[in-house]
Scaffold this motif. Structure first.
Motif, mmCIF file in Angstrom:
data_model
loop_
_atom_site.group_PDB
_atom_site.id
_atom_site.type_symbol
_atom_site.label_atom_id
_atom_site.label_comp_id
_atom_site.label_asym_id
_atom_site.label_seq_id
_atom_site.Cartn_x
_atom_site.Cartn_y
_atom_site.Cartn_z
ATOM 1 N N LEU A 114 -7.366 1.878 3.710
ATOM 2 C CA LEU A 114 -6.466 0.936 4.362
ATOM 3 C C LEU A 114 -7.225 0.014 5.312
ATOM 4 O O LEU A 114 -7.851 0.481 6.271
ATOM 5 C CB LEU A 114 -5.392 1.686 5.160
ATOM 6 N N ALA A 120 0.832 -1.208 0.000
ATOM 7 C CA ALA A 120 0.000 0.000 0.000
ATOM 8 C C ALA A 120 0.864 1.255 0.000
ATOM 9 O O ALA A 120 0.616 2.203 -0.749
ATOM 10 C CB ALA A 120 -0.929 0.002 1.209
ATOM 11 N N GLY A 162 -2.583 -1.749 8.837
ATOM 12 C CA GLY A 162 -3.077 -0.489 8.317
ATOM 13 C C GLY A 162 -2.744 0.714 9.169
ATOM 14 O O GLY A 162 -2.530 1.816 8.647
#
Length: 217
Positions: free
Chosen positions: A53, A39, A62
């Motif tokens: 997230l 990510a 996250g």
């Protein structure tokens, strides 16, 4: 066009959210990721407006991903989870996230959340959320400078603006209360964020409670 990166270790969740968002004329999903590190890489590569997230992901969760994204980029983070627990909300907000959604969010609410956060706002309208933040900040106070020291950098009008932000008022509502233009309110809000070193209205709400400008009723 609002550019979005989706990060979730469940492919079906990612593809479902991507389908919903890509169907909107003003939203484009530019990348997907299955873990926190992927990510972060996607955010750095694509420079999106929003990153969604998942809180529980392999390699890097996250919350940790949000800390890096919010500290190092302009991208705003919205956290996703199946777990409606106070600690997750607290950790997400203090990581710099601008929103917090459960994965069973309705289609329209997901789209609305992306648009609202991309516009620089936050997902703090519900009174229950503001009370949750108030409870959390009261029980886990910020270390370091005192409330008086933090507020000393603000003018009286900026303190008043921060108080209104803490109550969840929109710019239009703040303008009506302070009898000024919305342009003036936007200037006050920008000054408050800059002087307190915070990135958005979510953090402003937290600051309002931490400095006791807002007290629980």
């Amino acid at each position: 066009m609002i550019r979005v990166v989706l990060a979730d270790d469940q492919e079906l969740v990612r593809s479902g959210f991507a389908m919903i968002l890509d169907a909107q004329p003003d939203i484009e999903v530019v990348a997907e990721a299955g873990d926190g590190r992927a990510a972060i890489s996607a955010v750095r590569e694509h420079d999106p407006d929003i990153v969604l997230l998942d809180i529980r992901m392999p390699d890097l969760d996250g919350i940790e991903a949000a800390k890096l994204v919010c500290a190092e980029t302009r991208t705003r983070a919205i956290m996703l989870t199946t777990f409606d627990q106070d600690d997750y909300v607290y950790d997400a907000l203090y990581a710099g996230a601008s929103g917090f959604l459960l994965k069973d969010v309705r289609r329209d609410d997901l789209v609305h959340a992306v648009r609202v956060v991309a516009a620089g706002e936050s997902l703090l309208a519900p009174t229950v959320t503001r009370r949750l933040i108030a409870d959390i900040t009261r029980n886990r106070p910020r270390a370091g400078t005192t409330a008086a020291e933090r507020l000393s950098v603000l003018t009286e009008r900026e303190r008043e603006t921060l108080r209104h932000l803490g109550r969840g008022l929109s710019n239009a509502e703040i303008a009506a209360s302070m009898v000024v233009s919305e342009h003036t309110v936007k200037t006050h809000v920008s000054n408050v964020l800059a002087k307190l070193g915070i990135r958005d209205r979510v953090q402003a709400v937290i600051a309002a409670y931490e400095t006791r400008l807002i007290e629980l009723s």
